[in-house]
Design an enzyme around this catalytic site. Sequence first.
Site, PDB file in Angstrom:
ATOM      1  N   TYR A  56       0.817  -1.213   0.000  1.00  0.00           N
ATOM      2  CA  TYR A  56       0.000   0.000   0.000  1.00  0.00           C
ATOM      3  C   TYR A  56       0.852   1.266   0.000  1.00  0.00           C
ATOM      4  CZ  TYR A  56      -3.440  -3.514   1.085  1.00  0.00           C
ATOM      5  OH  TYR A  56      -4.226  -4.641   1.032  1.00  0.00           O
ATOM      6  N   VAL A  58       2.965   1.899  -2.116  1.00  0.00           N
ATOM      7  CA  VAL A  58       3.157   2.280  -3.517  1.00  0.00           C
ATOM      8  C   VAL A  58       1.842   2.313  -4.286  1.00  0.00           C
ATOM      9  CG1 VAL A  58       5.560   1.546  -3.647  1.00  0.00           C
ATOM     10  CG2 VAL A  58       3.757  -0.130  -4.043  1.00  0.00           C
ATOM     11  N   SER A 106      24.972   6.892 -10.524  1.00  0.00           N
ATOM     12  CA  SER A 106      24.297   6.081  -9.506  1.00  0.00           C
ATOM     13  C   SER A 106      24.759   4.633  -9.594  1.00  0.00           C
ATOM     14  CB  SER A 106      22.780   6.165  -9.700  1.00  0.00           C
ATOM     15  OG  SER A 106      22.336   7.511  -9.689  1.00  0.00           O
ATOM     16  N   ASP A 129      17.802  11.222 -20.351  1.00  0.00           N
ATOM     17  CA  ASP A 129      18.839  11.428 -21.362  1.00  0.00           C
ATOM     18  C   ASP A 129      19.068  10.225 -22.269  1.00  0.00           C
ATOM     19  OD1 ASP A 129      19.243  13.931 -20.230  1.00  0.00           O
ATOM     20  OD2 ASP A 129      20.875  13.244 -18.945  1.00  0.00           O
ATOM     21  N   ARG A 156       6.115  25.725 -33.323  1.00  0.00           N
ATOM     22  CA  ARG A 156       5.882  25.769 -34.764  1.00  0.00           C
ATOM     23  C   ARG A 156       4.692  26.668 -35.088  1.00  0.00           C
ATOM     24  NH1 ARG A 156       7.874  23.161 -38.714  1.00  0.00           N
ATOM     25  NH2 ARG A 156       8.845  21.555 -37.413  1.00  0.00           N
ATOM     26  N   MET A 171      17.449  18.709 -23.329  1.00  0.00           N
ATOM     27  CA  MET A 171      18.377  18.048 -22.411  1.00  0.00           C
ATOM     28  C   MET A 171      19.002  16.806 -23.052  1.00  0.00           C
ATOM     29  SD  MET A 171      16.729  18.258 -18.592  1.00  0.00           S
ATOM     30  CE  MET A 171      17.002  19.719 -17.581  1.00  0.00           C
ATOM     31  N   GLY A 187       9.200  17.105 -36.578  1.00  0.00           N
ATOM     32  CA  GLY A 187       9.375  17.636 -37.924  1.00  0.00           C
ATOM     33  C   GLY A 187      10.330  18.807 -37.994  1.00  0.00           C
TER      34      GLY A 187
END
Length: 331
Positions: A56, A58, A106, A129, A156, A171, A187
Amino acid sequence: MVKKIGVLTSGGDAPGMNAAIRGVVRAALSEGLEVYGIEDGYLGLYHNRMKQLDRYSVSDMINRGGTFLGSARFPEFRDPEIRKIALQNMKERGIDGLVVIGGDGSYAGADLLTKEGGIHCVGLPGTIDNDVAGTDYTIGFFTALETVVEAIDRLRDTSSSHQRISIVEVMGRFCGDLTLAAAIAGGCEFIAIPEVEFKREDLVKEIKAGIAKGKKHAIVAITEKLDNIDELAKYIEKETDRETRGTVLGHIQRGGAPVAYDRILASRMGAYAVDLLVNKISPPLNFSSGGFCVGIQNEKMVHELISVCIAPENKKSKFKEDWYDTAKKLF
């Protein structure tokens, strides 16, 4: 086989980290393991900020962006004395396995914990990334891609209205995957990424060629750190006599609810990490050589020694040259 495991998120956050934590927790509980959530990455491990998690803990997390455990950059973890304290904190609780969600920095910390303290560590690639070796895609990449493409679509609209050139900074650190994918999906007319030599004059030459063919506006996608966006915009405007503006998307790329693919990827990786820790993968892993990391290749879960994936020759994900060729054809 391990009996108690910890899970932490480290470094920059990425959409899908909560889904990965959820996958680890629920898979571990199904194997009869105790699970401890470690707050704020290695910083929390050092300060002994841990709490036991149940199923619970999570609930309603799979769709949430960020990481509910928190994350932090903690360069002091390179100090062996700092790591000794972190290891002691885990051993006092009987934690003998650890799942680390983050990037290659990490991973390096996890590998040291295995080699120095015998903790069975498994790394999951969590970064927008997509610059981690050993996996086709990282947790958070596709959500960030949606964010960038949405921004390009909006730019755009206004660029076409004002016959303007827009530069979008994306990034990626030293990896152009996010920029490249966004350029194809959005595009974009021009692209600049770390894997291909970048010169301002070459970019201007391409833009002028487009203008000569009747192009009235354009979007340039560029990976962060390649150039100063404001200065580049002024240079392009001076050389082309077209109004040019730069937009830095920044940390908005890290936020938001993870898209479906990132939720699935994170869940699969979290469950697979537990399989590795409880020896459900044949042959069982030998952690005497260091920690392991999880990846996805051709839609299948795979694993490799962390030391292999963070080695200088393997540190960057393989350049998607075929993607780049496609992008150039479509410009």
